[in-house]
Motif scaffolding. Structure first.
Motif, PDB file in Angstrom:
ATOM      1  N   LYS A 205       0.798  -1.224   0.000  1.00 23.09           N
ATOM      2  CA  LYS A 205       0.000   0.000   0.000  1.00 23.09           C
ATOM      3  C   LYS A 205       0.831   1.275   0.000  1.00 23.09           C
ATOM      4  O   LYS A 205       0.284   2.375  -0.103  1.00 23.09           O
ATOM      5  CB  LYS A 205      -0.934  -0.001   1.215  1.00 23.09           C
ATOM      6  N   ALA A 206       2.140   1.143   0.133  1.00 23.77           N
ATOM      7  CA  ALA A 206       2.981   2.337   0.196  1.00 23.77           C
ATOM      8  C   ALA A 206       4.404   1.986  -0.200  1.00 23.77           C
ATOM      9  O   ALA A 206       4.797   0.810  -0.244  1.00 23.77           O
ATOM     10  CB  ALA A 206       2.954   2.938   1.606  1.00 23.77           C
ATOM     11  N   ALA A 207       5.171   3.028  -0.500  1.00 26.88           N
ATOM     12  CA  ALA A 207       6.575   2.854  -0.841  1.00 26.88           C
ATOM     13  C   ALA A 207       7.316   4.145  -0.536  1.00 26.88           C
ATOM     14  O   ALA A 207       6.724   5.227  -0.511  1.00 26.88           O
ATOM     15  CB  ALA A 207       6.737   2.501  -2.322  1.00 26.88           C
ATOM     16  N   ASN A 208       8.598   4.022  -0.270  1.00 30.15           N
ATOM     17  CA  ASN A 208       9.478   5.180  -0.132  1.00 30.15           C
ATOM     18  C   ASN A 208      10.408   5.202  -1.335  1.00 30.15           C
ATOM     19  O   ASN A 208      11.083   4.204  -1.624  1.00 30.15           O
ATOM     20  CB  ASN A 208      10.300   5.112   1.150  1.00 30.15           C
ATOM     21  N   LEU A 209      10.430   6.332  -2.020  1.00 30.17           N
ATOM     22  CA  LEU A 209      11.248   6.485  -3.220  1.00 30.17           C
ATOM     23  C   LEU A 209      12.541   7.204  -2.844  1.00 30.17           C
ATOM     24  O   LEU A 209      12.517   8.302  -2.291  1.00 30.17           O
ATOM     25  CB  LEU A 209      10.473   7.302  -4.254  1.00 30.17           C
ATOM     26  N   ASN A 253      -1.253   7.949  -5.165  1.00 32.69           N
ATOM     27  CA  ASN A 253      -0.071   8.582  -5.740  1.00 32.69           C
ATOM     28  C   ASN A 253       1.118   7.637  -5.866  1.00 32.69           C
ATOM     29  O   ASN A 253       2.160   8.021  -6.393  1.00 32.69           O
ATOM     30  CB  ASN A 253       0.316   9.842  -4.954  1.00 32.69           C
ATOM     31  N   MET A 254       0.978   6.405  -5.382  1.00 33.34           N
ATOM     32  CA  MET A 254       2.109   5.486  -5.453  1.00 33.34           C
ATOM     33  C   MET A 254       2.457   5.166  -6.911  1.00 33.34           C
ATOM     34  O   MET A 254       3.619   5.252  -7.315  1.00 33.34           O
ATOM     35  CB  MET A 254       1.832   4.198  -4.681  1.00 33.34           C
ATOM     36  N   ALA A 255       1.460   4.813  -7.695  1.00 33.95           N
ATOM     37  CA  ALA A 255       1.718   4.475  -9.096  1.00 33.95           C
ATOM     38  C   ALA A 255       2.249   5.675  -9.857  1.00 33.95           C
ATOM     39  O   ALA A 255       3.153   5.549 -10.697  1.00 33.95           O
ATOM     40  CB  ALA A 255       0.445   3.948  -9.752  1.00 33.95           C
ATOM     41  N   GLU A 256       1.720   6.869  -9.567  1.00 40.02           N
ATOM     42  CA  GLU A 256       2.173   8.081 -10.253  1.00 40.02           C
ATOM     43  C   GLU A 256       3.641   8.366  -9.959  1.00 40.02           C
ATOM     44  O   GLU A 256       4.389   8.821 -10.828  1.00 40.02           O
ATOM     45  CB  GLU A 256       1.324   9.276  -9.818  1.00 40.02           C
ATOM     46  N   GLY A 257       4.069   8.079  -8.737  1.00 37.49           N
ATOM     47  CA  GLY A 257       5.447   8.349  -8.360  1.00 37.49           C
ATOM     48  C   GLY A 257       6.441   7.337  -8.882  1.00 37.49           C
ATOM     49  O   GLY A 257       7.641   7.620  -8.966  1.00 37.49           O
ATOM     50  N   LEU A 258       5.964   6.144  -9.249  1.00 45.15           N
ATOM     51  CA  LEU A 258       6.855   5.087  -9.739  1.00 45.15           C
ATOM     52  C   LEU A 258       6.905   5.139 -11.264  1.00 45.15           C
ATOM     53  O   LEU A 258       6.385   4.269 -11.958  1.00 45.15           O
ATOM     54  CB  LEU A 258       6.368   3.715  -9.251  1.00 45.15           C
ATOM     55  N   ASN A 259       7.537   6.177 -11.793  1.00 43.34           N
ATOM     56  CA  ASN A 259       7.509   6.410 -13.234  1.00 43.34           C
ATOM     57  C   ASN A 259       8.805   6.016 -13.932  1.00 43.34           C
ATOM     58  O   ASN A 259       9.034   6.393 -15.075  1.00 43.34           O
ATOM     59  CB  ASN A 259       7.189   7.885 -13.515  1.00 43.34           C
ATOM     60  N   GLY A 260       9.666   5.253 -13.256  1.00 44.00           N
ATOM     61  CA  GLY A 260      10.883   4.778 -13.903  1.00 44.00           C
ATOM     62  C   GLY A 260      10.607   3.615 -14.831  1.00 44.00           C
ATOM     63  O   GLY A 260       9.607   2.889 -14.676  1.00 44.00           O
ATOM     64  N   ASN A 261      11.477   3.406 -15.790  1.00 42.99           N
ATOM     65  CA  ASN A 261      11.340   2.265 -16.693  1.00 42.99           C
ATOM     66  C   ASN A 261      11.819   0.969 -16.054  1.00 42.99           C
ATOM     67  O   ASN A 261      11.572  -0.117 -16.589  1.00 42.99           O
ATOM     68  CB  ASN A 261      12.122   2.523 -17.985  1.00 42.99           C
TER      69      ASN A 261
END
Length: 322
Positions: A205-209, A253-261
């Motif tokens: 449900k969450a991640a730290n970038l 916002n998790m998916a939006e923030g994980l925008n790396g390839n």
């Protein structure tokens, strides 16, 4: 904007290196004055009984062979910690050097005083910070406040080397590691760039970038990786306070923030990779669709010499031809 940020980071790194060199040049004898995150302290002699209230900092003290006699600990018997609550990457070394456990979690001034330290080291930020006890601890021994969320473990090692009289040991271990980084960089076949370097929570449900200011981000940059940046209008959570090293992602916002390839999972194993791949809220991400998701080991939540060395081994396994 990216170039400006890179220039600022490069300038900051250069200034830190110059300051460190000046400290090294001036710190050849005792007593010596040490500038800290909480003002300056004067050490009359090289410390012989160091207490570390930060389990994160303890690994770097061990790497430079500083005389650390006791350390704070985290929850024992977890994916990152051994039965003592010491990080697994250096727990055996701490046992061999007879490092005592002070407490688990909440800092305890009485336990610290009981070790009769001649130097107490605390972190300025993070879950293992004992900054709120600064005044109490200052009555026991000189207190060195350090920050690990805005610098590499190498920079921290140099800083601790000056404070402990172990400049030579710090220089040696940093040189050995940096040479390995340079060699590995020439051998890596990088995955799709840019990458999102992250810690993925087990419940999904969450991640730290990790940001470019984090030790993890800095090491990846040294190896040639490019970190993906979140959109300019993106606002992460601040439930852990304002931090330079992470952007907190949760909910929508998790998916939006994980925008790396490519997604690189710190503090994670292959089971975490599988859980992320099966998260239907993330199924549309290009990295997931192209199976560009890699776990970098459970011990990479905090980087010290030992966990960073293990990380290099993992990257070697994943992205070089043998």
């Amino acid at each position: 904007m990216k170039n400006t940020l890179l220039q600022r980071l490069t300038l900051a790194g250069g200034l830190f290196a110059l300051l460190t060199q000046a400290c090294l040049a001036a710190g050849t004898g005792w007593p010596r004055e040490i500038n800290t995150e909480h003002g300056s302290i004067t050490l009359a002699h090289a410390p012989e009984r160091i207490v570390s209230t930060s389990v994160t900092v303890t690994g770097t003290l061990l790497a430079i062979d500083a005389p650390v006699i006791a350390s704070g600990a985290t929850s024992p018997n977890s994916r990152i910690a051994d039965a003592q609550g010491f990080f697994r990457q250096w727990g055996q070394i701490a046992a061999e050097r007879k490092v005592q456990r002070l407490y688990i979690g909440e800092p305890n001034a009485e336990a610290i005083a009981g070790e009769a330290p001649d130097l107490i080291i605390i972190s300025a930020t993070g879950g293992d910070s004992a900054l709120k006890l600064y005044d109490q601890l200052s009555a026991i021994a000189p207190v060195l406040v350090v920050n690990y969320d805005d610098k590499s473990w190498q920079e921290l090692a140099r800083q601790l080397g000056v404070a402990t009289g172990h400049e030579a040991q710090a220089a040696a271990v940093v040189k050995q590691f940096d040479e390995r980084v340079k060699q590995l960089k020439t051998q890596l076949t990088l995955p799709a760039q840019p990458v999102s370097a992250m810690v993925y929570r087990p419940d999904g449900k969450a991640a730290n970038l990790w940001t470019s200011a984090s030790p993890q981000g800095q090491l990846l940059h040294e190896l040639g990786f490019t970190l993906a940046t979140v959109p300019d209008n993106f606002h992460g959570s601040q439930s852990q306070g304002v931090r330079k090293d992470i952007v907190q992602l949760s909910g929508e916002n998790m998916a939006e923030g994980l925008n790396g390839n490519t997604l690189m999972l710190f503090s994670g194993d292959d089971g975490d990779t599988q859980r992320l791949m099966e998260n239907h809220f993330l199924a549309h991400l290009p990295a997931v669709q192209h199976k560009q998701v890699y776990a970098l080991g459970n011990d990479t939540f905090r980087l010290d010499y030992y966990s960073a060395s293990n990380l290099l081994t993992r990257l070697d396994t994943l992205f070089t031809s043998h």
